[in-house]
Design an enzyme around this catalytic site. Structure first.
Site, PDB file in Angstrom:
ATOM      1  CD  GLN A  11       0.895   3.415  -5.193  1.00 35.26           C
ATOM      2  OE1 GLN A  11       2.247   3.587  -4.831  1.00 35.26           O
ATOM      3  NE2 GLN A  11       0.281   2.697  -5.875  1.00 35.26           N
ATOM      4  CD  GLU A 191     -11.010   3.750  -4.980  1.00 35.90           C
ATOM      5  OE1 GLU A 191     -10.961   4.536  -5.732  1.00 35.90           O
ATOM      6  OE2 GLU A 191     -12.061   3.481  -4.490  1.00 35.90           O
ATOM      7  CE  LYS A 192     -13.410   7.665  -0.588  1.00 36.46           C
ATOM      8  NZ  LYS A 192     -13.246   6.902  -1.924  1.00 36.46           N
ATOM      9  NE  ARG A 193      -2.673   5.415   2.773  1.00 33.23           N
ATOM     10  CZ  ARG A 193      -2.556   5.838   1.490  1.00 33.23           C
ATOM     11  NH1 ARG A 193      -3.120   5.418   0.643  1.00 33.23           N
ATOM     12  NH2 ARG A 193      -1.416   6.279   1.396  1.00 33.23           N
ATOM     13  CG  MET A 194     -11.722   2.571   4.100  1.00 38.18           C
ATOM     14  SD  MET A 194     -12.295   2.769   5.589  1.00 38.18           S
ATOM     15  CE  MET A 194     -13.462   1.732   5.947  1.00 38.18           C
TER      16      MET A 194
END
Length: 217
Positions: A11, A191-194
């Site tokens: 997700q 977002e973007k696993r940041m």
């Protein structure tokens, strides 16, 4: 769903980030702010938390319990002290709590040392419990092997009959456990696993009593 698809399940988080300037100076105050936001969208038990304990040699165990009180001294839940978690905390008082607030893309992790609350506090909470739950606490040898469900149900029914018209006494081995928070991590999905991970650690040299650090996601 085919379990072979697990690697493809993901997700993307699209939530607003968390900065140091967003945080309250005290972690309990920050927890209350996040809990209020979570409570508005929660399904089920908004005060459910994962409690992790471990044996003295480091073997962990985990379960979900309900947070029942919170103040500057710590996070409180109630349990049978002879249960697995009760025995493990008696032998190794270090505990970790996890609040998995998925709809907001948030987690809160609490680490600290556990102690029993005093009898007066346990009594005060006991009288707020539904009568059926009180009888269940008397009936259950929590975490012990039992022969079958039918015998457990009979034990509950026998106690209900024996105590008809009387208050249910709090078992001596049942009461509150307080986890005195020493470290709290507030995790916000990005977002973007940041992701944002901000941690409060106790620091008596600071005016607030807490040091705030950012961790890499």
């Amino acid at each position: 769903m085919d379990l072979s698809e697990l690697a493809e399940l993901r997700q993307e988080y699209t939530y607003v980030g968390l900065s140091e300037d967003d945080l309250a100076p005290d972690p309990v105050e920050q927890f209350r702010l996040w809990f209020a936001a979570w409570h508005e969208v929660a399904v089920g038990d908004p005060n459910a938390m994962v409690v992790t304990t471990a044996t003295p040699d480091g073997r962990p165990s985990v379960r979900i319990v309900l947070l029942r009180a919170l103040d500057s001294d710590g996070f409180v839940f109630f349990s049978n002290h002879d249960s697995r978690k009760g025995r493990e905390l008696a032998a190794n008082p270090h505990a970790a709590l996890l609040f998995p607030w998925h709809p907001l893309g948030r987690q809160v992790i609490v680490e600290g040392s556990a102690t029993l609350v005093d009898a007066a506090e346990s009594d005060a909470y006991w009288v707020t419990r539904p009568r059926g739950s009180q009888i269940a606490a008397l009936a259950s040898p929590q975490s012990q092997v039992i022969p079958d469900r039918a015998g457990f149900d009979r034990r509950w029914a026998e106690l209900e009959a024996d105590l008809a018209g009387r208050e249910v006494p709090r078992p001596a081995n049942w009461g509150g456990i307080r986890v005195a928070h020493e470290r709290l991590e507030f995790w916000q999905g990005r977002e973007k696993r940041m992701h944002d991970r901000l941690v409060y650690r106790r620091d008596v040299t600071r005016p607030t009593g807490w040091r705030i650090e950012r961790l890499a996601p």
